[in-house]
Design a protein around this motif. Structure first.
Motif, PDB file in Angstrom:
ATOM      1  N   ASN A   1      21.716   3.555   4.001  1.00  0.00           N
ATOM      2  CA  ASN A   1      22.735   3.233   5.010  1.00  0.00           C
ATOM      3  C   ASN A   1      22.223   2.157   5.960  1.00  0.00           C
ATOM      4  N   ARG A   2      21.507   1.191   5.425  1.00  0.00           N
ATOM      5  CA  ARG A   2      20.885   0.158   6.247  1.00  0.00           C
ATOM      6  C   ARG A   2      21.912  -0.550   7.135  1.00  0.00           C
ATOM      7  N   GLY A   3      21.557  -0.648   8.414  1.00  0.00           N
ATOM      8  CA  GLY A   3      22.440  -1.290   9.384  1.00  0.00           C
ATOM      9  C   GLY A   3      23.436  -0.347  10.022  1.00  0.00           C
ATOM     10  N   ILE A   4      23.536   0.873   9.499  1.00  0.00           N
ATOM     11  CA  ILE A   4      24.469   1.871  10.037  1.00  0.00           C
ATOM     12  C   ILE A   4      23.697   2.874  10.890  1.00  0.00           C
ATOM     13  N   VAL A   5      24.216   3.153  12.066  1.00  0.00           N
ATOM     14  CA  VAL A   5      23.568   4.131  12.954  1.00  0.00           C
ATOM     15  C   VAL A   5      23.947   5.536  12.503  1.00  0.00           C
ATOM     16  N   LEU A   6      22.932   6.348  12.236  1.00  0.00           N
ATOM     17  CA  LEU A   6      23.150   7.745  11.851  1.00  0.00           C
ATOM     18  C   LEU A   6      22.709   8.645  12.998  1.00  0.00           C
ATOM     19  N   THR A   7      23.551   9.593  13.354  1.00  0.00           N
ATOM     20  CA  THR A   7      23.205  10.521  14.425  1.00  0.00           C
ATOM     21  C   THR A   7      22.181  11.537  13.927  1.00  0.00           C
ATOM     22  N   ILE A   8      21.541  12.187  14.864  1.00  0.00           N
ATOM     23  CA  ILE A   8      20.586  13.241  14.508  1.00  0.00           C
ATOM     24  C   ILE A   8      21.291  14.326  13.702  1.00  0.00           C
ATOM     25  N   CYS A   9      22.520  14.653  14.091  1.00  0.00           N
ATOM     26  CA  CYS A   9      23.293  15.672  13.372  1.00  0.00           C
ATOM     27  C   CYS A   9      23.551  15.244  11.929  1.00  0.00           C
ATOM     28  N   GLN A  10      23.942  13.990  11.721  1.00  0.00           N
ATOM     29  CA  GLN A  10      24.194  13.497  10.359  1.00  0.00           C
ATOM     30  C   GLN A  10      22.931  13.537   9.505  1.00  0.00           C
ATOM     31  N   ILE A  11      21.830  13.112  10.086  1.00  0.00           N
ATOM     32  CA  ILE A  11      20.568  13.119   9.344  1.00  0.00           C
ATOM     33  C   ILE A  11      20.183  14.544   8.966  1.00  0.00           C
ATOM     34  N   TYR A  12      20.257  15.446   9.932  1.00  0.00           N
ATOM     35  CA  TYR A  12      19.858  16.828   9.664  1.00  0.00           C
ATOM     36  C   TYR A  12      20.728  17.451   8.575  1.00  0.00           C
ATOM     37  N   GLU A  13      22.037  17.315   8.686  1.00  0.00           N
ATOM     38  CA  GLU A  13      22.935  18.001   7.756  1.00  0.00           C
ATOM     39  C   GLU A  13      22.875  17.404   6.349  1.00  0.00           C
TER      40      GLU A  13
ATOM     41  N   GLU B   1       0.850  -1.198   0.000  1.00  0.00           N
ATOM     42  CA  GLU B   1       0.000   0.000   0.000  1.00  0.00           C
ATOM     43  C   GLU B   1       0.880   1.240   0.000  1.00  0.00           C
ATOM     44  N   GLU B   2       0.600   2.156  -0.926  1.00  0.00           N
ATOM     45  CA  GLU B   2       1.430   3.354  -1.026  1.00  0.00           C
ATOM     46  C   GLU B   2       1.231   4.264   0.175  1.00  0.00           C
ATOM     47  N   ILE B   3       2.345   4.808   0.655  1.00  0.00           N
ATOM     48  CA  ILE B   3       2.332   5.732   1.786  1.00  0.00           C
ATOM     49  C   ILE B   3       2.727   7.110   1.280  1.00  0.00           C
ATOM     50  N   ARG B   4       1.955   8.111   1.646  1.00  0.00           N
ATOM     51  CA  ARG B   4       2.244   9.477   1.227  1.00  0.00           C
ATOM     52  C   ARG B   4       3.161  10.145   2.245  1.00  0.00           C
ATOM     53  N   LEU B   5       4.359  10.523   1.804  1.00  0.00           N
ATOM     54  CA  LEU B   5       5.320  11.181   2.677  1.00  0.00           C
ATOM     55  C   LEU B   5       5.598  12.601   2.196  1.00  0.00           C
ATOM     56  N   THR B   6       5.976  13.464   3.133  1.00  0.00           N
ATOM     57  CA  THR B   6       6.442  14.790   2.749  1.00  0.00           C
ATOM     58  C   THR B   6       7.837  14.647   2.144  1.00  0.00           C
ATOM     59  N   PRO B   7       8.308  15.656   1.410  1.00  0.00           N
ATOM     60  CA  PRO B   7       9.651  15.554   0.818  1.00  0.00           C
ATOM     61  C   PRO B   7      10.742  15.275   1.850  1.00  0.00           C
ATOM     62  N   LYS B   8      10.673  15.918   3.008  1.00  0.00           N
ATOM     63  CA  LYS B   8      11.690  15.698   4.035  1.00  0.00           C
ATOM     64  C   LYS B   8      11.565  14.304   4.641  1.00  0.00           C
ATOM     65  N   GLU B   9      10.359  13.836   4.879  1.00  0.00           N
ATOM     66  CA  GLU B   9      10.177  12.479   5.396  1.00  0.00           C
ATOM     67  C   GLU B   9      10.757  11.464   4.420  1.00  0.00           C
ATOM     68  N   PHE B  10      10.492  11.676   3.135  1.00  0.00           N
ATOM     69  CA  PHE B  10      11.027  10.759   2.125  1.00  0.00           C
ATOM     70  C   PHE B  10      12.556  10.776   2.146  1.00  0.00           C
ATOM     71  N   SER B  11      13.142  11.951   2.215  1.00  0.00           N
ATOM     72  CA  SER B  11      14.601  12.062   2.189  1.00  0.00           C
ATOM     73  C   SER B  11      15.237  11.381   3.402  1.00  0.00           C
ATOM     74  N   ILE B  12      14.597  11.505   4.567  1.00  0.00           N
ATOM     75  CA  ILE B  12      15.115  10.832   5.764  1.00  0.00           C
ATOM     76  C   ILE B  12      15.060   9.320   5.580  1.00  0.00           C
ATOM     77  N   LEU B  13      13.918   8.829   5.113  1.00  0.00           N
ATOM     78  CA  LEU B  13      13.763   7.392   4.918  1.00  0.00           C
ATOM     79  C   LEU B  13      14.747   6.876   3.880  1.00  0.00           C
ATOM     80  N   GLU B  14      14.909   7.604   2.783  1.00  0.00           N
ATOM     81  CA  GLU B  14      15.853   7.194   1.741  1.00  0.00           C
ATOM     82  C   GLU B  14      17.270   7.143   2.293  1.00  0.00           C
ATOM     83  N   LEU B  15      17.651   8.129   3.098  1.00  0.00           N
ATOM     84  CA  LEU B  15      18.989   8.165   3.693  1.00  0.00           C
ATOM     85  C   LEU B  15      19.214   6.961   4.605  1.00  0.00           C
ATOM     86  N   LEU B  16      18.221   6.638   5.434  1.00  0.00           N
ATOM     87  CA  LEU B  16      18.350   5.501   6.347  1.00  0.00           C
ATOM     88  C   LEU B  16      18.422   4.176   5.578  1.00  0.00           C
ATOM     89  N   MET B  17      17.633   4.058   4.513  1.00  0.00           N
ATOM     90  CA  MET B  17      17.637   2.816   3.747  1.00  0.00           C
ATOM     91  C   MET B  17      18.934   2.648   2.951  1.00  0.00           C
TER      92      MET B  17
END
Length: 227
Positions: free
Chosen positions: A170-182, A152-168
């Motif tokens: 880097n799967r298995g790698i811990v990203l700090t809040i600072c890394q995600i934000y920057e 089922e498709e999920i509607r995300l905001t552009p920033k939500e999508f970018s966060i999810l894409e970044l985490l995926m």
């Protein structure tokens, strides 16, 4: 070059047979049919990589068939038609065709156009697949910027999508809040900024619902987040 069939749709048996011979000589598998109604049925039951479509046929004409096909598929469509006016070609391209060949045509030229469209379609599909990432039942397509959970498709905001894409990515790698934000906002992180926390909270709710034990975006206490 392709894994599916070229579908030849024309009410003239001589044209179907002639085009079939040239496709066979190039090692391109094909299916023939005499009207658009049958062509639409074939599309539902076979893997079709390209359609050669006549315009003037009994029942559903090629233009209407093209419109219906475009509602659910982006496979290449080449019109084969005796209608040779510029307005006819423009109309054919406007309803969704990728190319337009006027009858009588040179079959060698037609096959060259077929092969060119198949190359583009294959490259498009390869690029789309390379942009797709999956973790469990969560699927993300970086090209179309779409996300699906359990189909089922999920509607995300552009920033939500970018966060999810970044985490995926880097799967298995811990990203700090600072890394995600920057990396997402592309500006320097300020201490005590809760922007990332709020976006991840919203993202989790959209993916997994409220009050769930999070199985996708996991918190690593004192470190950050990971998938």
């Amino acid at each position: 070059m392709n894994d599916g069939y070229v579908l030849i749709v024309d009410d003239d048996a001589d044209i179907r047979n002639m085009v079939g011979i040239y496709l066979e000589n190039e090692g391109l598998p094909y299916i023939k049919c005499e009207d658009a109604g049958k062509a639409l049925e074939i599309l539902d039951n076979h893997k079709i990589d390209l359609i050669l479509l006549d315009i003037m046929m009994p029942g559903i004409d090629g233009m209407d068939a093209c419109i219906q096909i475009r509602e659910k598929s982006q496979i290449p469509i080449i019109f084969m038609s005796a209608k040779s006016q510029d307005i006819d070609k423009v109309q054919g391209l406007m309803v969704g065709a990728d190319d337009y060949v006027v009858k009588p045509f040179n079959p060698i030229e037609l096959i060259a156009r077929v092969k060119a469209q198949l190359r583009r379609y294959k490259q498009y599909n390869e690029n789309a697949v390379s942009k797709t990432m999956q973790y469990k039942e969560l699927v993300l397509n970086g090209q179309t910027r779409q996300v699906w959970m359990k189909g089922e498709e999920i509607r995300l905001t552009p920033k939500e999508f970018s966060i999810l894409e970044l985490l995926m990515k880097n799967r298995g790698i811990v990203l700090t809040i600072c890394q995600i934000y920057e990396q997402v906002w592309r500006e320097e992180f300020a201490e005590n900024d809760n922007t990332v926390l709020m976006h991840i909270s919203n993202l989790r709710e959209k993916i997994e619902g409220k009050g769930q034990e999070f199985q996708y975006i996991k918190t690593v206490w004192g470190a950050g987040y990971k998938i």
